[in-house]
Write a protein that holds these residues in place. Structure first.
Motif, PDB file in Angstrom:
ATOM      1  N   ALA A  11       0.833  -1.209   0.000  1.00 47.83           N
ATOM      2  CA  ALA A  11       0.000   0.000   0.000  1.00 47.83           C
ATOM      3  C   ALA A  11       0.864   1.255   0.000  1.00 47.83           C
ATOM      4  N   ASP A  12       1.902   1.258   0.816  1.00 49.13           N
ATOM      5  CA  ASP A  12       2.843   2.374   0.889  1.00 49.13           C
ATOM      6  C   ASP A  12       3.484   2.628  -0.484  1.00 49.13           C
ATOM      7  N   ALA A  13       3.883   1.571  -1.148  1.00 49.28           N
ATOM      8  CA  ALA A  13       4.506   1.691  -2.472  1.00 49.28           C
ATOM      9  C   ALA A  13       3.538   2.294  -3.483  1.00 49.28           C
ATOM     10  N   HIS A  14       2.287   1.872  -3.445  1.00 46.68           N
ATOM     11  CA  HIS A  14       1.311   2.372  -4.422  1.00 46.68           C
ATOM     12  C   HIS A  14       0.885   3.811  -4.138  1.00 46.68           C
ATOM     13  N   ILE A  15       0.896   4.212  -2.887  1.00 44.08           N
ATOM     14  CA  ILE A  15       0.621   5.625  -2.572  1.00 44.08           C
ATOM     15  C   ILE A  15       1.701   6.494  -3.192  1.00 44.08           C
ATOM     16  N   LEU A  16       2.956   6.124  -2.976  1.00 42.78           N
ATOM     17  CA  LEU A  16       4.051   6.913  -3.542  1.00 42.78           C
ATOM     18  C   LEU A  16       4.024   6.860  -5.073  1.00 42.78           C
ATOM     19  N   GLN A  32       6.262  -6.698  -6.211  1.00 39.42           N
ATOM     20  CA  GLN A  32       4.925  -6.645  -5.615  1.00 39.42           C
ATOM     21  C   GLN A  32       4.537  -7.948  -4.933  1.00 39.42           C
ATOM     22  N   HIS A  33       5.022  -9.055  -5.442  1.00 43.72           N
ATOM     23  CA  HIS A  33       4.620 -10.358  -4.911  1.00 43.72           C
ATOM     24  C   HIS A  33       5.767 -11.099  -4.225  1.00 43.72           C
ATOM     25  N   ALA A  34       6.833 -10.384  -3.929  1.00 43.92           N
ATOM     26  CA  ALA A  34       8.011 -11.029  -3.351  1.00 43.92           C
ATOM     27  C   ALA A  34       7.817 -11.437  -1.891  1.00 43.92           C
ATOM     28  N   ARG A  35       6.828 -10.863  -1.189  1.00 43.41           N
ATOM     29  CA  ARG A  35       6.602 -11.227   0.222  1.00 43.41           C
ATOM     30  C   ARG A  35       6.293 -12.708   0.378  1.00 43.41           C
ATOM     31  N   PRO A  48       8.574  -4.224  -1.305  1.00 41.61           N
ATOM     32  CA  PRO A  48       8.188  -3.595  -2.570  1.00 41.61           C
ATOM     33  C   PRO A  48       9.054  -2.358  -2.810  1.00 41.61           C
ATOM     34  N   GLU A  49       9.401  -2.121  -4.044  1.00 44.93           N
ATOM     35  CA  GLU A  49      10.258  -0.983  -4.390  1.00 44.93           C
ATOM     36  C   GLU A  49       9.601  -0.154  -5.483  1.00 44.93           C
ATOM     37  N   VAL A  50       9.809   1.162  -5.407  1.00 43.94           N
ATOM     38  CA  VAL A  50       9.319   2.069  -6.443  1.00 43.94           C
ATOM     39  C   VAL A  50      10.526   2.505  -7.270  1.00 43.94           C
TER      40      VAL A  50
END
Length: 101
Positions: A11-16, A32-35, A48-50
Motif C-alpha cells: 500500500a505504501d509503495a502504491h501511494i508513492l 509486488q509479490h516477493a513477500r 516492494p520498491e518504487v
C-alpha cells in the motif's frame, strides 16, 4: 530505470507511485509479490520498491519521496503541549512527562 524508494508494504509503495505519476514521473512498483518468498529470502529482499523509468527524473522523484516521508513521519507523532516531546500518534499521554496529548 532507477530505484527511488523501498516501501514498508505494498500500500505504501502504491501511494508513492500515485504521487509520482501525478507529477508526471513515469514509475512502477517492483517486487509486488516477493513477500511470498519471506522466510526463504532475506526480509530486505522482499520489500516492494518504487522505480522511476527515466533517470533524468531522479531529483524530482527524490523530492516527492522526501515530502512523502516527512508528511508520513509528522502524521505518525504528536508534540506534547507541556514539554514539547514527540510521542506516537496512538498515545493519549506523553511518554516523557505524563501530560495529556
Amino acid at each position: 530505470m532507477r530505484r527511488v524508494y523501498s516501501a514498508a508494504d505494498l500500500a505504501d509503495a502504491h501511494i508513492l507511485l500515485g504521487l509520482l505519476i501525478q507529477r508526471g514521473i513515469a514509475a512502477r512498483v517492483l517486487q509486488q509479490h516477493a513477500r511470498g518468498g519471506l522466510g526463504e529470502l532475506p526480509f530486505a529482499e522482499t520489500a516492494p520498491e518504487v522505480w522511476i523509468e527515466d533517470d533524468a527524473d531522479f531529483e524530482r522523484a527524490r523530492a516527492v519521496v522526501r515530502a512523502y516521508e516527512t508528511a508520513h513521519n509528522e502524521a505518525a507523532s504528536r508534540r506534547c503541549p507541556a514539554c514539547g516531546e514527540a510521542s506516537p500518534a496512538s498515545f493519549d499521554v506523553c511518554w516523557n512527562c505524563g501530560g495529556r496529548l
